[in-house]
Design a protein around this motif. Structure first.
Motif, PDB file in Angstrom:
ATOM      1  N   ALA A   1       0.935   5.090   1.724  1.00  0.00           N
ATOM      2  CA  ALA A   1      -0.137   5.194   0.745  1.00  0.00           C
ATOM      3  C   ALA A   1      -0.083   4.046  -0.252  1.00  0.00           C
ATOM      4  O   ALA A   1      -1.120   3.619  -0.773  1.00  0.00           O
ATOM      5  N   MET A   2       1.130   3.533  -0.511  1.00  0.00           N
ATOM      6  CA  MET A   2       1.246   2.403  -1.440  1.00  0.00           C
ATOM      7  C   MET A   2       0.560   1.178  -0.857  1.00  0.00           C
ATOM      8  O   MET A   2      -0.157   0.458  -1.548  1.00  0.00           O
ATOM      9  N   GLU A   3       0.786   0.940   0.451  1.00  0.00           N
ATOM     10  CA  GLU A   3       0.137  -0.203   1.076  1.00  0.00           C
ATOM     11  C   GLU A   3      -1.363   0.041   1.207  1.00  0.00           C
ATOM     12  O   GLU A   3      -2.144  -0.902   1.170  1.00  0.00           O
ATOM     13  N   MET A   4      -1.757   1.297   1.332  1.00  0.00           N
ATOM     14  CA  MET A   4      -3.184   1.597   1.377  1.00  0.00           C
ATOM     15  C   MET A   4      -3.830   1.271   0.030  1.00  0.00           C
ATOM     16  O   MET A   4      -4.895   0.659  -0.029  1.00  0.00           O
ATOM     17  N   MET A   5      -3.130   1.671  -1.062  1.00  0.00           N
ATOM     18  CA  MET A   5      -3.659   1.354  -2.388  1.00  0.00           C
ATOM     19  C   MET A   5      -3.756  -0.150  -2.580  1.00  0.00           C
ATOM     20  O   MET A   5      -4.721  -0.657  -3.137  1.00  0.00           O
ATOM     21  N   GLN A   6      -2.721  -0.830  -2.089  1.00  0.00           N
ATOM     22  CA  GLN A   6      -2.749  -2.284  -2.213  1.00  0.00           C
ATOM     23  C   GLN A   6      -3.922  -2.858  -1.429  1.00  0.00           C
ATOM     24  O   GLN A   6      -4.538  -3.825  -1.851  1.00  0.00           O
ATOM     25  N   ALA A   7      -4.230  -2.247  -0.294  1.00  0.00           N
ATOM     26  CA  ALA A   7      -5.356  -2.738   0.502  1.00  0.00           C
ATOM     27  C   ALA A   7      -6.674  -2.548  -0.235  1.00  0.00           C
ATOM     28  O   ALA A   7      -7.599  -3.337  -0.068  1.00  0.00           O
ATOM     29  N   PHE A   8      -6.755  -1.513  -1.071  1.00  0.00           N
ATOM     30  CA  PHE A   8      -7.988  -1.310  -1.833  1.00  0.00           C
ATOM     31  C   PHE A   8      -8.030  -2.198  -3.075  1.00  0.00           C
ATOM     32  O   PHE A   8      -9.067  -2.342  -3.689  1.00  0.00           O
TER      33      PHE A   8
ATOM     34  N   ARG B   1      -2.510  -6.959  -9.054  1.00  0.00           N
ATOM     35  CA  ARG B   1      -2.505  -8.414  -8.919  1.00  0.00           C
ATOM     36  C   ARG B   1      -1.092  -8.960  -9.176  1.00  0.00           C
ATOM     37  O   ARG B   1      -0.572  -9.755  -8.389  1.00  0.00           O
ATOM     38  N   GLU B   2      -0.455  -8.468 -10.231  1.00  0.00           N
ATOM     39  CA  GLU B   2       0.894  -8.944 -10.539  1.00  0.00           C
ATOM     40  C   GLU B   2       1.913  -8.394  -9.533  1.00  0.00           C
ATOM     41  O   GLU B   2       2.878  -9.061  -9.177  1.00  0.00           O
ATOM     42  N   ARG B   3       1.680  -7.159  -9.080  1.00  0.00           N
ATOM     43  CA  ARG B   3       2.613  -6.557  -8.138  1.00  0.00           C
ATOM     44  C   ARG B   3       2.627  -7.342  -6.826  1.00  0.00           C
ATOM     45  O   ARG B   3       3.657  -7.501  -6.189  1.00  0.00           O
ATOM     46  N   GLU B   4       1.497  -7.857  -6.481  1.00  0.00           N
ATOM     47  CA  GLU B   4       1.391  -8.642  -5.246  1.00  0.00           C
ATOM     48  C   GLU B   4       2.276  -9.884  -5.315  1.00  0.00           C
ATOM     49  O   GLU B   4       2.866 -10.289  -4.326  1.00  0.00           O
TER      50      GLU B   4
END
Lengths: 195, 370
Positions: free
Chosen positions: A72-79, B136-139
């Motif tokens: 879900a963390m990577e899903m959030m990052q994808a959004f 953005r920063e986490r990336e």
């Protein structure tokens, strides 16, 4: 451009599209799609109802915001900022009643399985499922031998696209969404037999 | 009005599917009108039986399992918790450089975890911009991780007696650059949120946990420190190189959601400071003790070690009977204690505050259920 009379009204277009014509005017449904008729002062795009529906469905997939575990963390990052799934028309919705895609992100326990099933049942048709990550796909590379994790979400709900990874990168999820869109564009819900 | 108005309590189920429960948590909320009478968390929707599975994994495999099975937002701190237990019981030395690398990575992980918390808390309270900025920063942190460990979320980077690989050339400069950039951005977050009247109205004075209650519930981490409890494992039981760097433990006494928010904001600043100091002090040399087996047999005995995870005091009780695998592992999860402090925090507040209070304690359900 095809020779012959230009179809002028809505009902005629559907009749051409649905009923095969005789002789040189015969055009299979597949070929009729994406044919542009130029009219004086405008244009007419001739296609099938099915194509229009598929195009609309594939271009605005609304997934349920539903996170189970790490994926879900990577899903959030994808959004979010860098990957931005919104540009594919994928906007998360908070309720299953407004969603047409459920991304099962992460491991699902046996206690959680009936809840996932119910959420899927609450979604209106047509609905699609993406199984994100190895745990949702098959119980995972790490949870294969324990007592509490479901060995694959496809034992509970039908899955359209499997995204591998532990966890999959956001790019992998985007690829999964694109694959699902391809699948939707090829769907034949109206013309398939016994539908 | 001859007849009295008949009222009764209403039981409201929140979750396990709810966009703001940060995972699969079910809250059984008893309401009297809009006021919360009682809150009972129903947990176990993400029970992964990690403690049991560790009994069948050797110690190196346990590290990979700790990444996923426990608090997945702080994977490197879980690795550290397991490794501290293993290295303490086995008496395995760790080279200096590896200690510094571990500290840098743990603090980067803490910033990443707090950033994700801040972003999702912003969404909970209706500030979507905060989410986009934080991600953005986490990336950028994910990029730093990826260039060394190869993973974004789960790294399996720490090894028994060191770390897996040395830092690539130029990484320290990029890391230093990130820290300076991030300290600037932190000011931007403060300007966006801290003085924002809506943000203050939703968090200030809401969900108060007193110091006595925090102790009674065993709360730790930012939740305890926002209630005036000066307790940080990094200071009280220093591990790795925390005794050699200068940092402060932010403590606030209000005990409300706003105080918990401020504690985490200050912790991010301190983490960036720790990283900068570690980068300056880091020596050259070995990154892994030579001749340490990947599958060591630990001497019989038991050990309890703790690390400070972004959510609090993460403890591992490890019992060995001389085999390649642990005989028993018990994980003391900080989110578990913090979650049950919630039952006290929520009493008497309005139903609209449930999300504000729940978000402020920053639970990770994988940490609660294990």
């Amino acid at each position: 451009m095809r020779d012959g009379p230009i179809p002028s009204g809505g009902p005629e277009v559907t009749s051409i599209a649905r009923i095969p014509l005789e002789g040189s005017q015969v055009a299979p449904i597949e070929q009729l799609a994406d044919v542009l008729y130029r009219l004086p002062g405008g244009a007419l795009l001739l296609t099938t109802v099915e194509n229009v529906l598929n195009w609309a469905r594939a271009s605005s997939l609304w997934p349920l915001t539903f996170g189970l575990a790490c994926c879900a963390m990577e899903m959030m990052q994808a959004f979010a900022t860098r990957f931005d799934l919104d540009r594919f028309g994928v906007i998360p919705r908070a309720t299953p009643r407004q969603a047409d895609l459920i991304i099962v992100s992460g491991r699902c326990t046996i206690k959680m399985a009936p809840v996932v099933r119910r959420l899927w049942e609450q979604m209106p048709e047509p609905k699609y499922v993406i199984s994100m990550g190895s745990c949702a796909t098959c119980g995972g590379p790490f949870f294969y031998d324990n007592y509490s994790i479901l060995k694959g979400i496809d034992t509970v709900i039908p899955v359209d696209v499997y995204v591998p990874g532990c966890p999959p990168r956001p790019e992998a999820l985007i690829e999964g969404v694109l694959k699902l869109q391809e699948k939707i564009r090829r769907e034949r819900r109206l013309t398939r037999r016994g539908a | 009005m001859a007849k009295a108005l008949r009222t009764e309590e209403l039981i409201l189920n929140m979750g396990p599917q709810h966009p703001s429960t940060h995972g699969v948590l079910r809250l059984v909320v008893t309401l009297d009108g809009e006021n919360i009478v009682e809150v009972m968390p129903d947990i176990g929707y993400l029970h992964s039986s990690v403690e049991k599975m560790m009994e069948h994994r050797n110690y190196t495999q346990c590290i990979a399992l700790a990444d996923r099975g426990m608090d997945y937002l702080a994977a490197l701190l879980n690795e550290m918790a397991v490794l501290r237990a293993v290295e303490t019981l086995g008496g395995i030395p760790v080279p200096e450089r590896a200690r510094y690398i571990r500290t840098i990575f743990m603090e980067l992980q803490r910033i990443a975890s707090h950033l994700l918390w801040l972003g999702t808390y912003g969404i909970d309270l209706g500030a979507t911009t905060a989410f986009l900025w934080c991600m953005r920063e986490r990336e950028l942190i994910m990029d730093l991780f990826e260039s060394v460990t190869g993973g974004r979320l789960h790294h399996v980077y720490f090894r028994i007696g060191g770390v897996n690989e040395d830092l690539p050339p130029g990484w320290t400069d990029r890391c230093r650059e990130f820290c300076h950039y991030f300290l600037n951005r932190l000011g931007e977050y403060h300007r966006l949120l801290t003085g924002n009247p809506i943000w203050q109205a939703r968090t200030q004075g809401i969900g108060v946990l007193t110091r006595e209650q925090a102790i009674a519930f065993g709360a730790s981490g930012p939740v305890a420190r926002a209630s005036g409890l000066q307790w940080d494992v990094r200071k009280s039981h220093p591990y790795e190189v925390y005794d050699r760097v200068d940092f402060q433990v932010p403590v606030y006494t209000e005990g409300d959601c706003f105080a918990r928010y401020l504690v985490r904001m200050d912790e991010m600043r301190e983490s960036a400071r720790i990283i900068l100091q570690c980068l300056d002090q880091m020596p050259e040399g070995e990154i892994r003790t030579p001749r340490v087996s990947l599958t060591p047999r630990l001497p019989p005995g038991e050990v309890y070690t703790r690390v400070e995870s972004p959510r609090g005091d993460l403890g591992i009780h490890l019992v060995s009977r001389g085999a390649e695998t642990p005989w028993r592992v018990k994980i003391r999860a900080p989110s578990f204690s913090n979650l049950f402090a919630l039952t006290q925090m929520m009493k008497g507040w309005k139903v609209a505050d449930v999300i504000a209070i729940l978000g402020s304690i920053d639970i990770v359900l994988a940490d609660v259920d294990r």
